[in-house]
Scaffold this active site. Structure first.
Site, PDB file in Angstrom:
ATOM      1  CG  ASP A 124      -1.718   1.262   1.397  1.00 52.35           C
ATOM      2  OD1 ASP A 124      -2.854   1.304   0.929  1.00 52.35           O
ATOM      3  OD2 ASP A 124      -1.186   2.233   1.984  1.00 52.35           O
ATOM      4  CB  THR A 167      -3.772   2.036  -1.995  1.00 49.00           C
ATOM      5  OG1 THR A 167      -3.507   3.436  -1.968  1.00 49.00           O
ATOM      6  CG2 THR A 167      -3.660   1.542  -3.421  1.00 49.00           C
ATOM      7  CG  ASP A 168      -3.321  -2.830   1.092  1.00 46.69           C
ATOM      8  OD1 ASP A 168      -2.930  -3.164  -0.037  1.00 46.69           O
ATOM      9  OD2 ASP A 168      -2.624  -2.955   2.107  1.00 46.69           O
ATOM     10  CB  ILE A 169      -9.383  -0.363   2.142  1.00 52.43           C
ATOM     11  CG1 ILE A 169      -8.749  -0.806   3.466  1.00 52.43           C
ATOM     12  CG2 ILE A 169     -10.908  -0.351   2.259  1.00 52.43           C
ATOM     13  CD1 ILE A 169      -8.885   0.184   4.591  1.00 52.43           C
TER      14      ILE A 169
END
Length: 405
Positions: free
Chosen positions: A147, A175-177
């Site tokens: 991320d 960004t991961d989520i």
């Protein structure tokens, strides 16, 4: 009550955040998510603490808050896919699944004979979702991605934070989520395609692609003008006033979205003449004169307490609000009313339960169902292998002796 994805089974070979976010969403919507974990280790984030769940004696258990955040509504099965017997069991479980989600580095799945190209002909109806740092193709595809890297490479850090500070990442691994959420959108689209054609496909999600995608209006401002955006801190590049402003006892958010709202704000502030001032009359004028606009606003708002502004401006339909800390967030009556804090039983919790963050998806006919708390590592191994693969006690004992499960 059944969820909209009841009857869909997910083979979940993900860990950390992006992949587990996707599979938790699928589980919330009713899918049977089989979370595959390494025997004796489990998801890396189980150890990412403190804080951890407190046991009955007040000491830390093995379950971290990080892990709990994105792993409810799953059944945990320990399986060593590095062993041929583990790969065979994985394929038997995949044969009983509709969706396979993995977030390993490009090439890693091939080492376990579980890459999409290796199994797609055996399972032509399978939806195979891959989440990586840079995608399955392109010059960066073989690289590991996280991320933090995606936030930097994808531009958000260059515009985040105050102009007086170095580039800033977003505090949550956003960004991961968002990549996990996009993965769910892709999976749902692929399931619909399979419904129409009978064919599965690979869903290829990348953290960098995701980060670039949600640059949204700021990215388009650059593509349209050629001007590289700068850090605006809490300000908005195209709307003024739209920022955090001072009061006599703290700061609050003032988010004026149009000229009518600005006129209402000016009237409540005791400065109705601002709405006729050529420097401030229209939003483009306020953007051009943002420094002076904020200067005069701060002079006025800093003279009275926060509640005066929030309560009064709300009555005048001017968007505003507090900057809440986490305690205030999870005590907020609107947050509580909308079910964004959920209490679930947990076998390791000394108080018998844990609090988790609820799903924002509200469906009138098939609401999200909080069926299963985040599982203990391997909690459902025997249950799932008996139920889906019809393994006997002797079979399970033999696999356990070889450390396959």
């Amino acid at each position: 009550m059944s969820g909209p994805l009841t009857g869909i089974r997910v083979f979940d070979l993900t860990r950390i955040l992006a992949g587990p976010t996707a599979t938790q969403m699928l589980g919330d919507l009713g899918a049977d998510v089989i979370k595959i974990e390494r025997p004796g280790a489990g998801d890396d984030t189980r150890k990412w603490g403190p804080p951890f769940i407190k046991g009955s004696d007040g000491t830390d258990t093995s379950e971290s808050a990080y892990y709990l955040a994105v792993n409810r509504n799953k059944r945990s099965v320990t399986l060593d896919i590095a062993q041929p017997d583990g790969q065979e069991l994985a394929k038997r479980l995949i044969a009983k699944s509709d969706v396979f989600v993995e977030n390993f580095k490009v090439g890693d799945m091939a080492r376990y004979n579980l890459a999409y190209e290796q199994i797609k002909y055996d399972f032509p109806r399978l939806i195979y979702s891959s989440i990586t740092g840079f995608g399955q193709t392109g010059p960066y595809a073989p690289r590991a991605g996280y991320d933090f890297l995606a936030q930097g490479m994808g531009g958000i850090m260059s515009i985040n934070g105050d102009p007086s500070t170095p580039p800033q990442k977003v505090a949550v691994a956003v960004t991961d989520i968002i990549c996990g959420i996009y993965s769910v959108v892709g999976i749902l689209a692929a399931l619909q395609h399979r419904h129409l054609t009978g064919r599965g496909q690979q869903v290829d999600l990348a953290l960098l692609d995701t980060q670039v995608s949600w640059l949204a209006n700021v990215g388009l401002q650059y593509l349209t003008s050629g001007v590289i955006p700068k850090q605006f801190g809490n300000e908005h590049p195209s709307i003024v006033p739209y920022s955090v402003v001072p009061s006599s006892d703290g700061h609050f958010i003032l988010a004026v979205g149009n000229d009518r709202q600005f006129a209402e704000f000016a009237k409540f502030a005791g400065k109705p003449e601002w709405a006729e001032d050529e420097r401030f009359k229209t939003n483009p004028a306020r953007v051009r004169n943002r420094v002076e606009c904020y200067r005069v606003i701060h002079e006025v708002t800093s003279q009275k307490p926060m509640n005066h502004w929030i309560e009064g401006l709300t009555e005048h339909d001017v968007p505003c609000g507090p900057v809440n800390n986490m305690k205030q967030v999870f005590e907020d009556p609107q947050v509580l009313h909308r079910g964004m804090k959920v209490t679930m039983p947990h076998p390791l919790a000394g108080k018998g339960s844990i609090d988790v963050i609820g799903s924002p998806i509200k469906l009138t006919e098939t609401p999200v169902d909080y069926r299963l708390p985040p599982p203990v590592c391997g909690q459902h191994t025997d249950e799932v292998l008996r139920e889906l693969l019809y393994l006997s006690d002797d079979d399970l004992a033999a696999l356990r002796a070889k450390k396959v499960i």
